[in-house]
Design a protein around this motif. Structure first.
Motif, PDB file in Angstrom:
ATOM      1  N   LEU A 159       0.823  -1.200   0.000  1.00  0.00           N
ATOM      2  CA  LEU A 159       0.000   0.000   0.000  1.00  0.00           C
ATOM      3  C   LEU A 159       0.867   1.264   0.000  1.00  0.00           C
ATOM      4  N   TYR A 160       1.951   1.244   0.754  1.00  0.00           N
ATOM      5  CA  TYR A 160       2.877   2.387   0.798  1.00  0.00           C
ATOM      6  C   TYR A 160       3.481   2.644  -0.584  1.00  0.00           C
ATOM      7  N   ASN A 161       3.856   1.568  -1.275  1.00  0.00           N
ATOM      8  CA  ASN A 161       4.426   1.714  -2.619  1.00  0.00           C
ATOM      9  C   ASN A 161       3.458   2.435  -3.556  1.00  0.00           C
ATOM     10  N   ALA A 162       2.176   2.085  -3.480  1.00  0.00           N
ATOM     11  CA  ALA A 162       1.178   2.702  -4.364  1.00  0.00           C
ATOM     12  C   ALA A 162       0.731   4.071  -3.861  1.00  0.00           C
ATOM     13  N   LEU A 163       0.415   4.160  -2.571  1.00  0.00           N
ATOM     14  CA  LEU A 163      -0.174   5.358  -1.978  1.00  0.00           C
ATOM     15  C   LEU A 163       0.821   6.496  -1.826  1.00  0.00           C
ATOM     16  N   VAL A 164       2.096   6.150  -1.619  1.00  0.00           N
ATOM     17  CA  VAL A 164       3.106   7.174  -1.372  1.00  0.00           C
ATOM     18  C   VAL A 164       4.133   7.236  -2.501  1.00  0.00           C
ATOM     19  N   LEU A 165       4.828   6.131  -2.723  1.00  0.00           N
ATOM     20  CA  LEU A 165       5.975   6.170  -3.627  1.00  0.00           C
ATOM     21  C   LEU A 165       5.609   6.372  -5.093  1.00  0.00           C
ATOM     22  N   ASP A 198      14.046  16.335  -6.177  1.00  0.00           N
ATOM     23  CA  ASP A 198      14.185  15.047  -6.868  1.00  0.00           C
ATOM     24  C   ASP A 198      13.147  14.024  -6.411  1.00  0.00           C
ATOM     25  N   GLY A 199      12.109  14.479  -5.731  1.00  0.00           N
ATOM     26  CA  GLY A 199      11.090  13.574  -5.215  1.00  0.00           C
ATOM     27  C   GLY A 199      11.256  13.298  -3.729  1.00  0.00           C
ATOM     28  N   GLY A 200      12.433  13.593  -3.194  1.00  0.00           N
ATOM     29  CA  GLY A 200      12.697  13.366  -1.776  1.00  0.00           C
ATOM     30  C   GLY A 200      12.283  14.541  -0.912  1.00  0.00           C
ATOM     31  N   VAL A 208       7.220  18.029   0.212  1.00  0.00           N
ATOM     32  CA  VAL A 208       7.512  16.789   0.918  1.00  0.00           C
ATOM     33  C   VAL A 208       8.336  17.123   2.165  1.00  0.00           C
ATOM     34  N   GLU A 209       7.815  16.754   3.320  1.00  0.00           N
ATOM     35  CA  GLU A 209       8.481  17.050   4.594  1.00  0.00           C
ATOM     36  C   GLU A 209       9.285  15.859   5.109  1.00  0.00           C
ATOM     37  N   GLY A 210       8.820  14.647   4.816  1.00  0.00           N
ATOM     38  CA  GLY A 210       9.527  13.461   5.304  1.00  0.00           C
ATOM     39  C   GLY A 210       9.092  12.204   4.583  1.00  0.00           C
ATOM     40  N   ILE A 211      10.058  11.325   4.320  1.00  0.00           N
ATOM     41  CA  ILE A 211       9.793  10.011   3.733  1.00  0.00           C
ATOM     42  C   ILE A 211      10.635   9.008   4.504  1.00  0.00           C
ATOM     43  N   ASP A 212       9.987   8.038   5.124  1.00  0.00           N
ATOM     44  CA  ASP A 212      10.695   6.990   5.852  1.00  0.00           C
ATOM     45  C   ASP A 212      10.170   5.648   5.346  1.00  0.00           C
ATOM     46  N   LYS A 213      10.833   5.114   4.325  1.00  0.00           N
ATOM     47  CA  LYS A 213      10.397   3.872   3.689  1.00  0.00           C
ATOM     48  C   LYS A 213      10.474   2.689   4.639  1.00  0.00           C
ATOM     49  N   ASP A 214      11.446   2.700   5.551  1.00  0.00           N
ATOM     50  CA  ASP A 214      11.592   1.581   6.487  1.00  0.00           C
ATOM     51  C   ASP A 214      10.443   1.508   7.478  1.00  0.00           C
ATOM     52  N   ASN A 215       9.970   2.658   7.935  1.00  0.00           N
ATOM     53  CA  ASN A 215       8.888   2.699   8.922  1.00  0.00           C
ATOM     54  C   ASN A 215       7.531   3.049   8.315  1.00  0.00           C
ATOM     55  N   LEU A 216       7.491   3.158   6.983  1.00  0.00           N
ATOM     56  CA  LEU A 216       6.268   3.427   6.237  1.00  0.00           C
ATOM     57  C   LEU A 216       5.575   4.708   6.708  1.00  0.00           C
ATOM     58  N   ASP A 217       6.381   5.758   6.856  1.00  0.00           N
ATOM     59  CA  ASP A 217       5.901   7.090   7.225  1.00  0.00           C
ATOM     60  C   ASP A 217       6.079   8.036   6.039  1.00  0.00           C
ATOM     61  N   TYR A 218       5.198   9.003   5.954  1.00  0.00           N
ATOM     62  CA  TYR A 218       5.293  10.039   4.918  1.00  0.00           C
ATOM     63  C   TYR A 218       4.640  11.301   5.461  1.00  0.00           C
ATOM     64  N   SER A 219       5.261  12.442   5.228  1.00  0.00           N
ATOM     65  CA  SER A 219       4.650  13.700   5.640  1.00  0.00           C
ATOM     66  C   SER A 219       4.868  14.746   4.560  1.00  0.00           C
ATOM     67  N   TYR A 220       3.863  15.601   4.415  1.00  0.00           N
ATOM     68  CA  TYR A 220       3.928  16.675   3.427  1.00  0.00           C
ATOM     69  C   TYR A 220       3.019  17.800   3.868  1.00  0.00           C
ATOM     70  N   TYR A 258       0.282  17.124   6.691  1.00  0.00           N
ATOM     71  CA  TYR A 258      -0.248  15.770   6.844  1.00  0.00           C
ATOM     72  C   TYR A 258       0.877  14.815   7.225  1.00  0.00           C
ATOM     73  N   GLU A 259       0.573  13.900   8.135  1.00  0.00           N
ATOM     74  CA  GLU A 259       1.487  12.817   8.493  1.00  0.00           C
ATOM     75  C   GLU A 259       0.735  11.513   8.278  1.00  0.00           C
ATOM     76  N   ILE A 260       1.332  10.627   7.490  1.00  0.00           N
ATOM     77  CA  ILE A 260       0.713   9.343   7.178  1.00  0.00           C
ATOM     78  C   ILE A 260       1.620   8.237   7.691  1.00  0.00           C
ATOM     79  N   LYS A 261       1.035   7.269   8.388  1.00  0.00           N
ATOM     80  CA  LYS A 261       1.774   6.124   8.917  1.00  0.00           C
ATOM     81  C   LYS A 261       0.966   4.879   8.594  1.00  0.00           C
ATOM     82  N   LEU A 262       1.615   3.883   7.996  1.00  0.00           N
ATOM     83  CA  LEU A 262       0.959   2.608   7.715  1.00  0.00           C
ATOM     84  C   LEU A 262       1.496   1.557   8.675  1.00  0.00           C
ATOM     85  N   VAL A 263       0.595   0.798   9.275  1.00  0.00           N
ATOM     86  CA  VAL A 263       0.980  -0.262  10.202  1.00  0.00           C
ATOM     87  C   VAL A 263       0.234  -1.542   9.839  1.00  0.00           C
TER      88      VAL A 263
END
Length: 159
Positions: free
Chosen positions: A19-25, A48-50, A72-84, A101-106
């Motif tokens: 879901l992170y790959n589709a919804l965020v990346l 550059d997308g980061g 884009v404020e933050g991307i943490d692929k390991d913890n599935l976090d994204y903020s913008y 917005y802060e998004i976290k997938l668990v």
């Protein structure tokens, strides 16, 4: 300036990494493809997308708005976090400085939970009406469901 914070959670049948790959990346490519009425294009203006990247999102014909710019404020692929943050555009009223917005997938069973926190940074002591926030939540949930439905219908995508 005031900050109003709202939290929402959505359950999904899709595992969090997929879901992170589709919804965020890959959202910049996927959303205009599956929901052109909502989002026509996403264009990188700086970066550059980061982290620090500024994107312009042009809305589709069915939208009441033309565009927003988000940073884009933050991307943490390991913890599935994204903020913008939405920093400009006609979807932001003159009473709002930005919306972050802060998004976290668990993981949750074989699926996932999407935790979304929204921070409305107002200009002065402005009151944000609950129906405005509800409308934003409803749009976000509708877009999420389109992505989820796409992933269910295309089980090999974003693995």
């Amino acid at each position: 300036m005031g900050v109003l914070t709202y939290e929402t959670e959505y359950a999904s049948v899709i595992p969090p990494a997929r879901l992170y790959n589709a919804l965020v990346l890959d959202a910049d490519n996927l959303i205009p493809k599956i929901a052109p009425q909502a989002v026509k294009t996403v264009e990188i203006l700086e970066g550059d997308g980061g982290v620090g990247t500024i994107k312009k999102v042009s809305f589709g014909e069915g939208s009441e708005y033309n565009y927003v710019k988000h940073k884009v404020e933050g991307i943490d692929k390991d913890n599935l976090d994204y903020s913008y943050s939405l920093i400009e555009g006609d979807a932001i009223s003159d009473k709002i400085e930005k919306i972050s917005y802060e998004i976290k997938l668990v993981a949750s069973g074989s699926g996932s939970i999407i935790k979304n926190t929204s921070h409305y940074h107002t200009k002065g002591e402005v009151e944000i009406k609950e129906e405005h926030v509800k409308a934003d939540k409803d749009k976000a949930h509708g877009l999420f469901k389109l992505i989820e439905n796409y992933l269910v219908a295309n089980p090999d995508a974003y693995n």
